[in-house]
Design a protein around this motif. Structure first.
Motif, PDB file in Angstrom:
ATOM      1  N   HIS A 144      43.617 -50.808  78.638  1.00 25.81           N
ATOM      2  CA  HIS A 144      43.901 -49.965  79.623  1.00 25.81           C
ATOM      3  C   HIS A 144      43.703 -47.922  78.516  1.00 25.81           C
ATOM      4  N   ALA A 145      43.194 -47.008  79.045  1.00 26.71           N
ATOM      5  CA  ALA A 145      43.359 -46.133  78.014  1.00 26.71           C
ATOM      6  C   ALA A 145      44.003 -45.227  78.163  1.00 26.71           C
ATOM      7  N   TYR A 146      46.105 -46.004  78.208  1.00 28.44           N
ATOM      8  CA  TYR A 146      47.224 -45.348  77.873  1.00 28.44           C
ATOM      9  C   TYR A 146      47.601 -45.346  77.114  1.00 28.44           C
ATOM     10  N   PRO A 147      48.418 -43.881  76.859  1.00 24.85           N
ATOM     11  CA  PRO A 147      49.148 -43.975  75.563  1.00 24.85           C
ATOM     12  C   PRO A 147      49.888 -45.348  74.991  1.00 24.85           C
ATOM     13  N   VAL A 148      49.412 -45.366  73.429  1.00 25.78           N
ATOM     14  CA  VAL A 148      50.726 -46.430  73.308  1.00 25.78           C
ATOM     15  C   VAL A 148      52.057 -46.670  73.572  1.00 25.78           C
ATOM     16  N   ALA A 149      52.359 -45.149  73.015  1.00 22.78           N
ATOM     17  CA  ALA A 149      54.290 -45.382  73.492  1.00 22.78           C
ATOM     18  C   ALA A 149      54.575 -46.248  74.779  1.00 22.78           C
ATOM     19  N   PHE A 150      53.176 -45.207  75.750  1.00 24.30           N
ATOM     20  CA  PHE A 150      53.653 -45.786  77.367  1.00 24.30           C
ATOM     21  C   PHE A 150      53.486 -47.922  77.362  1.00 24.30           C
ATOM     22  N   ILE A 151      52.559 -47.757  76.512  1.00 30.74           N
ATOM     23  CA  ILE A 151      52.180 -49.254  76.790  1.00 30.74           C
ATOM     24  C   ILE A 151      53.783 -49.835  76.043  1.00 30.74           C
ATOM     25  N   ALA A 152      54.116 -49.391  74.796  1.00 28.77           N
ATOM     26  CA  ALA A 152      54.897 -50.097  74.323  1.00 28.77           C
ATOM     27  C   ALA A 152      56.723 -49.454  75.551  1.00 28.77           C
ATOM     28  N   ALA A 153      56.581 -48.792  75.649  1.00 27.05           N
ATOM     29  CA  ALA A 153      57.928 -48.093  76.721  1.00 27.05           C
ATOM     30  C   ALA A 153      57.850 -48.961  77.726  1.00 27.05           C
ATOM     31  N   SER A 154      56.662 -49.394  78.451  1.00 24.28           N
ATOM     32  CA  SER A 154      56.062 -50.228  79.848  1.00 24.28           C
ATOM     33  C   SER A 154      57.018 -51.785  79.492  1.00 24.28           C
ATOM     34  N   MET A 155      56.330 -52.284  78.093  1.00 23.72           N
ATOM     35  CA  MET A 155      56.514 -53.590  77.875  1.00 23.72           C
ATOM     36  C   MET A 155      58.264 -53.723  78.149  1.00 23.72           C
ATOM     37  N   LYS A 156      58.548 -52.864  77.394  1.00 20.36           N
ATOM     38  CA  LYS A 156      60.306 -53.087  77.166  1.00 20.36           C
ATOM     39  C   LYS A 156      61.291 -53.032  77.697  1.00 20.36           C
ATOM     40  N   SER A 157      60.887 -52.115  79.115  1.00 22.16           N
ATOM     41  CA  SER A 157      61.647 -51.650  80.662  1.00 22.16           C
ATOM     42  C   SER A 157      61.191 -53.030  81.270  1.00 22.16           C
ATOM     43  N   MET A 158      60.030 -53.412  80.904  1.00 24.07           N
ATOM     44  CA  MET A 158      59.284 -55.148  82.032  1.00 24.07           C
ATOM     45  C   MET A 158      59.936 -56.786  81.304  1.00 24.07           C
ATOM     46  N   ALA A 159      59.954 -56.199  79.674  1.00 21.26           N
ATOM     47  CA  ALA A 159      60.669 -57.268  78.761  1.00 21.26           C
ATOM     48  C   ALA A 159      62.512 -57.297  79.041  1.00 21.26           C
ATOM     49  N   GLU A 160      62.575 -56.566  79.208  1.00 20.19           N
ATOM     50  CA  GLU A 160      64.856 -56.221  79.866  1.00 20.19           C
ATOM     51  C   GLU A 160      64.250 -56.362  81.239  1.00 20.19           C
ATOM     52  N   THR A 161      63.790 -56.165  82.156  1.00 21.65           N
ATOM     53  CA  THR A 161      63.741 -56.887  83.499  1.00 21.65           C
ATOM     54  C   THR A 161      63.748 -58.651  83.140  1.00 21.65           C
ATOM     55  N   THR A 162      63.031 -58.766  82.918  1.00 21.34           N
ATOM     56  CA  THR A 162      62.926 -60.353  82.129  1.00 21.34           C
ATOM     57  C   THR A 162      63.809 -60.987  82.068  1.00 21.34           C
ATOM     58  N   MET A 163      64.599 -60.370  80.717  1.00 16.68           N
ATOM     59  CA  MET A 163      65.533 -60.987  80.057  1.00 16.68           C
ATOM     60  C   MET A 163      66.944 -60.828  81.487  1.00 16.68           C
ATOM     61  N   ALA A 164      66.799 -60.296  82.351  1.00 18.40           N
ATOM     62  CA  ALA A 164      68.076 -59.944  82.841  1.00 18.40           C
ATOM     63  C   ALA A 164      68.381 -60.442  84.016  1.00 18.40           C
ATOM     64  N   PHE A 165      66.502 -61.295  84.355  1.00 16.29           N
ATOM     65  CA  PHE A 165      66.698 -62.607  85.081  1.00 16.29           C
ATOM     66  C   PHE A 165      67.057 -64.011  84.934  1.00 16.29           C
ATOM     67  N   MET A 166      66.328 -63.817  82.874  1.00 17.04           N
ATOM     68  CA  MET A 166      65.823 -65.489  82.391  1.00 17.04           C
ATOM     69  C   MET A 166      67.824 -65.665  82.487  1.00 17.04           C
ATOM     70  N   SER A 167      68.782 -64.656  81.807  1.00 17.29           N
ATOM     71  CA  SER A 167      70.278 -64.644  82.029  1.00 17.29           C
ATOM     72  C   SER A 167      70.941 -64.778  83.274  1.00 17.29           C
ATOM     73  N   ALA A 168      70.223 -64.443  84.251  1.00 11.88           N
ATOM     74  CA  ALA A 168      70.868 -64.851  85.795  1.00 11.88           C
ATOM     75  C   ALA A 168      70.204 -66.169  86.591  1.00 11.88           C
ATOM     76  N   TYR A 169      69.029 -66.705  85.789  1.00 12.44           N
ATOM     77  CA  TYR A 169      69.023 -67.885  86.345  1.00 12.44           C
ATOM     78  C   TYR A 169      68.592 -68.674  85.599  1.00 12.44           C
ATOM     79  N   PRO A 170      69.094 -69.123  84.456  1.00  8.48           N
ATOM     80  CA  PRO A 170      68.486 -69.783  82.563  1.00  8.48           C
ATOM     81  C   PRO A 170      67.969 -71.417  83.739  1.00  8.48           C
ATOM     82  N   GLN A 171      67.922 -71.548  84.831  1.00  9.48           N
ATOM     83  CA  GLN A 171      67.371 -72.308  84.621  1.00  9.48           C
ATOM     84  C   GLN A 171      66.176 -72.839  84.574  1.00  9.48           C
ATOM     85  N   GLU A 172      65.383 -71.080  85.255  1.00 10.00           N
ATOM     86  CA  GLU A 172      63.992 -71.236  85.376  1.00 10.00           C
ATOM     87  C   GLU A 172      63.750 -69.840  84.229  1.00 10.00           C
ATOM     88  N   ALA A 173      64.277 -69.783  83.264  1.00  5.60           N
ATOM     89  CA  ALA A 173      64.234 -68.926  82.588  1.00  5.60           C
ATOM     90  C   ALA A 173      62.478 -68.578  81.693  1.00  5.60           C
TER      91      ALA A 173
END
Length: 194
Positions: A144-173
């Motif tokens: 999609h024609a989103y600004p690259v900085a927006f894509i990067a920020a979205s990735m970081k935000s979603m990745a940090e949410t994912t990291m939190a779940f991976m850490s909280a539920y290591p068997q389902e990481a």
């Protein structure tokens, strides 16, 4: 004649700064606490870093280069975009789960006024290839024609949410890592099935 500087002390001071910044925050971390954490006299800190700002910039560069190494060492420079971005995703979330303190401190340093433009440029340089890849695929209508900085920020935000779940539920990481990437990819790809 001055004593030669020790790499061990230099690295111990960087690690101590990381630990103190993680516990206290950047603004509330005096150099005396960093010296104490490193097990050296406060004057020793100033032998290696003239100012707290210099220490902060050295730590920022160190963490950014460590992250770049984790993401870019085996980065596939050819192949489908989805696979290439998934490689980056997996490397980032794995690094973040393995290094929560470093991620916390990097988040603090990324918005700190003490980090110089020169250090930001050094920290950005290893990631320029990723930005160019994203822009090329935006221009080619793969993403999609989103600004690259927006894509990067979205990735970081979603990745940090994912990291939190991976850490909280290591068997389902693995499941959370995969699901997090799918959610991210579906949000940026024009044809998420491609």
């Amino acid at each position: 004649m001055a004593r030669p500087k020790s790499d061990d002390k230099h690295n111990a001071l960087l690690l101590a700064a990381e630990q103190v910044f993680a516990k206290r925050g950047l603004a509330a971390a005096p150099t005396s606490a960093i010296s104490k954490q490193a097990g050296v006299a406060e004057g020793t800190l100033f032998t290696y870093f003239r100012t707290k700002d210099e220490l902060v910039n050295a730590l920022y560069r160190s963490i950014k280069l460590d992250l770049a190494d984790a993401l870019m060492t085996r980065f596939p420079r050819t192949g489908p975009l989805r696979d290439r971005l998934e490689h980056l995703w997996n490397a980032f979330v794995d690094w973040g789960v393995a290094n929560p303190q470093r991620l916390n401190v990097l988040d603090q340093l990324s918005v700190a006024d003490m980090v110089s433009e020169e250090s930001k440029a050094v920290g950005y340089e290893p990631f320029a290839e990723i930005e160019a890849l994203a822009q090329h695929n935006i221009d080619s209508s793969v993403l999609h024609a989103y600004p690259v900085a927006f894509i990067a920020a979205s990735m970081k935000s979603m990745a940090e949410t994912t990291m939190a779940f991976m850490s909280a539920y290591p068997q389902e990481a693995g499941q959370y890592r995969e699901t997090g990437f799918k959610v991210f990819w579906n949000g940026i790809a024009r044809n998420a099935d491609s």
